[in-house]
Design an enzyme around this catalytic site. Structure first.
Site, PDB file in Angstrom:
ATOM      1  N   ASP A 172       4.766   0.085  12.238  1.00 64.95           N
ATOM      2  CA  ASP A 172       3.567  -0.287  11.581  1.00 64.95           C
ATOM      3  C   ASP A 172       3.575  -1.806  11.967  1.00 64.95           C
ATOM      4  O   ASP A 172       2.358  -2.562  11.878  1.00 64.95           O
ATOM      5  CB  ASP A 172       3.587  -0.243   9.988  1.00 64.95           C
ATOM      6  N   CYS A 200      -5.082  11.849  12.985  1.00 63.08           N
ATOM      7  CA  CYS A 200      -5.936  10.800  12.986  1.00 63.08           C
ATOM      8  C   CYS A 200      -5.663   9.979  14.353  1.00 63.08           C
ATOM      9  O   CYS A 200      -4.910  10.608  15.421  1.00 63.08           O
ATOM     10  CB  CYS A 200      -5.289   9.887  11.842  1.00 63.08           C
ATOM     11  N   ARG A 225      -8.537  -0.891   4.918  1.00 59.82           N
ATOM     12  CA  ARG A 225      -7.800   0.116   4.245  1.00 59.82           C
ATOM     13  C   ARG A 225      -6.384  -0.330   3.654  1.00 59.82           C
ATOM     14  O   ARG A 225      -5.830   0.148   2.711  1.00 59.82           O
ATOM     15  CB  ARG A 225      -7.495   1.297   5.229  1.00 59.82           C
ATOM     16  N   LYS A 232       0.906  -0.974   0.145  1.00 60.62           N
ATOM     17  CA  LYS A 232      -0.073  -0.147  -0.119  1.00 60.62           C
ATOM     18  C   LYS A 232       0.739   1.361   0.007  1.00 60.62           C
ATOM     19  O   LYS A 232       0.741   2.359  -0.569  1.00 60.62           O
ATOM     20  CB  LYS A 232      -0.942   0.068   1.272  1.00 60.62           C
ATOM     21  N   ASN A 233       1.979   1.445   0.866  1.00 60.51           N
ATOM     22  CA  ASN A 233       2.587   2.496   1.082  1.00 60.51           C
ATOM     23  C   ASN A 233       3.593   2.846   0.174  1.00 60.51           C
ATOM     24  O   ASN A 233       4.583   3.760   0.103  1.00 60.51           O
ATOM     25  CB  ASN A 233       3.150   2.646   2.380  1.00 60.51           C
ATOM     26  N   ARG A 293       0.184  13.944  13.227  1.00 61.64           N
ATOM     27  CA  ARG A 293       0.455  13.967  12.259  1.00 61.64           C
ATOM     28  C   ARG A 293       0.531  15.141  11.230  1.00 61.64           C
ATOM     29  O   ARG A 293      -0.171  15.239  10.003  1.00 61.64           O
ATOM     30  CB  ARG A 293      -0.184  12.762  11.186  1.00 61.64           C
TER      31      ARG A 293
HETATM   32  C1  EPZ Z   1       4.097   6.875   6.474  1.00 62.20           C
HETATM   33  O1  EPZ Z   1       3.277   7.752   7.179  1.00 62.20           O
HETATM   34  C2  EPZ Z   1       3.180   5.673   6.375  1.00 62.20           C
HETATM   35  N1  EPZ Z   1       2.201   5.870   5.435  1.00 62.20           N
HETATM   36  C3  EPZ Z   1       2.616   4.974   7.760  1.00 62.20           C
HETATM   37  O2  EPZ Z   1       1.943   4.032   7.405  1.00 62.20           O
HETATM   38  C4  EPZ Z   1       3.875   4.867   8.590  1.00 62.20           C
HETATM   39  O3  EPZ Z   1       3.480   4.649  10.008  1.00 62.20           O
HETATM   40  C5  EPZ Z   1       5.030   6.129   8.573  1.00 62.20           C
HETATM   41  O4  EPZ Z   1       5.369   6.465   7.330  1.00 62.20           O
HETATM   42  C6  EPZ Z   1       6.230   5.705   9.417  1.00 62.20           C
HETATM   43  O5  EPZ Z   1       6.923   4.794   8.859  1.00 62.20           O
HETATM   44  C7  EPZ Z   1       2.446   6.018   4.287  1.00 62.20           C
HETATM   45  O6  EPZ Z   1       3.536   5.651   3.708  1.00 62.20           O
HETATM   46  C8  EPZ Z   1       1.321   6.332   3.372  1.00 62.20           C
HETATM   47  P1  EPZ Z   1       6.192  10.292   8.616  1.00 62.20           P
HETATM   48  P2  EPZ Z   1       3.916   9.378   7.331  1.00 62.20           P
HETATM   49  O7  EPZ Z   1       5.929  11.432   7.899  1.00 62.20           O
HETATM   50  O8  EPZ Z   1       4.651   9.499   6.070  1.00 62.20           O
HETATM   51  C9  EPZ Z   1       6.170  13.510  11.991  1.00 62.20           C
HETATM   52  C10 EPZ Z   1       0.206   2.679   7.919  1.00 62.20           C
HETATM   53  O9  EPZ Z   1      -0.227   2.176   8.793  1.00 62.20           O
HETATM   54  N2  EPZ Z   1       5.963  14.343  10.909  1.00 62.20           N
HETATM   55  O10 EPZ Z   1       7.312   9.399   8.481  1.00 62.20           O
HETATM   56  O11 EPZ Z   1       2.748  10.301   7.551  1.00 62.20           O
HETATM   57  C11 EPZ Z   1       5.103  12.441  12.403  1.00 62.20           C
HETATM   58  O12 EPZ Z   1       3.870  13.086  13.261  1.00 62.20           O
HETATM   59  C12 EPZ Z   1       0.581   4.065   7.838  1.00 62.20           C
HETATM   60  O13 EPZ Z   1       0.185   2.198   6.582  1.00 62.20           O
HETATM   61  C13 EPZ Z   1       6.123  15.756  11.375  1.00 62.20           C
HETATM   62  O14 EPZ Z   1       6.077  16.035  12.457  1.00 62.20           O
HETATM   63  O15 EPZ Z   1       4.804   9.388   8.427  1.00 62.20           O
HETATM   64  C14 EPZ Z   1       5.475  11.169  13.000  1.00 62.20           C
HETATM   65  O16 EPZ Z   1       5.583  11.483  14.327  1.00 62.20           O
HETATM   66  C15 EPZ Z   1       0.479   4.640   9.450  1.00 62.20           C
HETATM   67  N3  EPZ Z   1       6.053  16.740  10.462  1.00 62.20           N
HETATM   68  C16 EPZ Z   1       6.933  11.071  12.247  1.00 62.20           C
HETATM   69  O17 EPZ Z   1       7.219  12.610  11.776  1.00 62.20           O
HETATM   70  C17 EPZ Z   1       5.794  16.172   9.041  1.00 62.20           C
HETATM   71  O18 EPZ Z   1       5.816  17.187   8.180  1.00 62.20           O
HETATM   72  C18 EPZ Z   1       6.848  10.133  10.985  1.00 62.20           C
HETATM   73  O19 EPZ Z   1       5.808  10.409  10.296  1.00 62.20           O
HETATM   74  C19 EPZ Z   1       5.793  14.795   8.838  1.00 62.20           C
HETATM   75  C20 EPZ Z   1       5.914  14.091   9.653  1.00 62.20           C
END
Ligand code: EPZ
Length: 416
Positions: A303, A115, A395, A22-23, A120
């Site tokens: 995850d 969420c 999802r 998915k990702n 996020r």
């Molecule tokens: C991706 O989410 C994945 N989703 C998530 O999978 C996964 O848990 C996550 O990466 C971490 O591996 C997709 O790829 C579609 P991040 P993402 O930006 O990109 C903070 C699933 O179950 N952050 O790496 O949204 C954020 O709050 C989903 O398949 C900021 O502060 O995660 C988090 O604490 C859930 N500001 C950390 O960074 C930003 O602008 C990592 O988030 C962006 C992120």
């Protein structure tokens, strides 16, 4: 709403084939916005999130045909607005922001909002887009971005954000000059996306490391590519074999993407045989408790945190599970406690004391991976577990109850 009913106690045996990730599929489908013409993408999983991004891309004027193998054509972009009602159902919609600004010079994307697992924010996506010269304003809950042409820049991510890295890597492919992404995320899904972009004519090096270099080009051309197997689905089935004391072969996966989990499951006492594109997991006997700390790739994936917690709930001993990526990813704990698990949350950690048996109960899914962990707990529990709000699981897992029942699990979906 549908429910999933599980009667625990069956040992899983047999073969299961892993679907596309998915990702990886989500950013790859968004990348089609960068080019005019027909792209062909193979191994796209049949998931609710894929349906959502198809709807979103259609609303922008993108033509999409097929199932499994998709043909995608963004020759004509009729809108650059990703509406709130679409974005709020799937945060990854933010992935159209970078490609739209790069291709048509503007985008209006609803802020995804938080969420269940955390606030996020997308501040790092916005900051990086501004560094590439885009004029970005936040208005009425939308990100509005404009740029006649993006200009390459050196960008440092305060946090190695996965979709942030993907968004900006896509935007930089059409920027003028060179872009450096430092403290970039290293997930395999980013490497997959980079391969697709290179197939479109982008000039990218370093994907998979924490410094990615992109030399902007004038234009890209359509590509044909395949989505990598879903390492989180594969990891979920590895844990399913362990928690039921079964013996399962996981086909069509990439074991190299699961090093952290495999190491932990071996420490816990599972036998895991690794082949080039498959794994065999046997869970016989009771497992030992191990400590887990989630980290960005190649660390232990957040995850899979809920899923390994289900396994530790019935392991021998005490396990400390620390979640460092998201601030609120223990929603599954209270549901597991209702099934008889002995878990105490202390700040970012959960202290899990293994119990000899979990008991089936009615439980509620709160987010995608929490749902998977409750299914795993139900497979090991004595008695019947009824999981409600299964739309969360749909999802990110393609027919998980069919795959588990084909392995001998007593699990079925009932219309709610
Ligand atoms: C991706 O989410 C994945 N989703 C998530 O999978 C996964 O848990 C996550 O990466 C971490 O591996 C997709 O790829 C579609 P991040 P993402 O930006 O990109 C903070 C699933 O179950 N952050 O790496 O949204 C954020 O709050 C989903 O398949 C900021 O502060 O995660 C988090 O604490 C859930 N500001 C950390 O960074 C930003 O602008 C990592 O988030 C962006 C992120």
């Amino acid at each position: 709403m549908d429910k999933i009913v599980i009667v625990g106690g069956e040992r899983l045996r047999g073969d299961v084939r892993i679907s596309g990730a998915k990702n990886a599929a989500l950013p790859i489908l968004a990348s089609a916005l960068l080019v005019g013409g027909w792209n062909t993408f193979h191994n796209i999983p049949d998931l609710v999130d894929i349906k959502t991004i198809r709807k979103l891309l259609n609303s922008l004027g993108v033509e999409i045909e097929g199932q499994g193998t998709l043909r995608v054509n963004a020759s004509v972009i009729t809108s650059c607005e990703a509406s709130y009602d679409l974005v709020r159902t799937m945060r990854a919609s933010i992935l159209v922001l970078g490609p739209l600004v790069a291709r048509v010079g503007e985008a209006r994307v609803s802020l995804p909002g938080g969420c269940a697992i955390g606030a996020r924010p997308v501040n790092l996506h916005i900051k990086a887009l501004q560094a590439l010269g885009a004029e970005v304003t936040l208005k009425d809950g939308y990100v509005e971005a404009k740029a006649a042409r993006l200009k390459g820049a050196e960008i440092y991510f305060d946090i190695s954000t996965v979709t942030g890295t993907e968004n900006i890597m896509m935007a930089a492919t059409l920027a003028e000059g060179k872009t450096l992404l430092k403290n970039a995320a290293r997930e395999p899904e980013i490497v997959n996306l980079a391969e697709v972009l290179i197939g479109m004519g982008a000039r990218i090096s370093g994907a998979g490391s924490d410094v990615i270099t992109i030399e902007g080009v004038e234009r890209l051309h359509p590509a044909e590519a395949a989505v990598i197997p879903d390492r989180i689905e594969a990891g979920t089935f590895l844990i399913a074999a362990g928690i039921t004391g079964g013996d399962v072969r996981i086909l069509g996966c990439n074991p190299l993407h699961l090093d952290a989990l495999i190491a932990k499951l071996r420490d816990a006492g599972m036998r895991i045989d690794v082949a080039e594109d498959s794994l065999r997991a046997a869970g016989g006997g009771s497992l030992r408790s191990v400590d887990v700390k989630t980290l960005p790739y190649p660390g232990f994936p957040t995850d899979l945190q809920a899923q390994i917690m289900a396994l530790m709930a019935v392991a021998k001993g005490r396990s400390v599970i620390t979640e460092t990526v998201f601030e609120n990813r223990f929603m599954h704990v209270s549901e597991m406690i209702r099934m008889g698990a002995d878990i105490v949350i202390q700040g970012k950690s959960a202290l899990v004391r293994g119990v000899s048996k979990l008991h089936g109960a009615p439980v509620m899914a709160t987010d995608l991976r929490a749902s998977a962990s409750l299914i795993l707990a139900g497979l090991a529990a004595e008695g019947t577990t009824v999981l409600s709000r299964v739309y969360h699981i749909d999802r990110g897992y393609q027919q998980i109850e069919k795959k588990l029942s084909a392995l001998g699990g007593d699990i079925r979906r009932v219309a709610g």
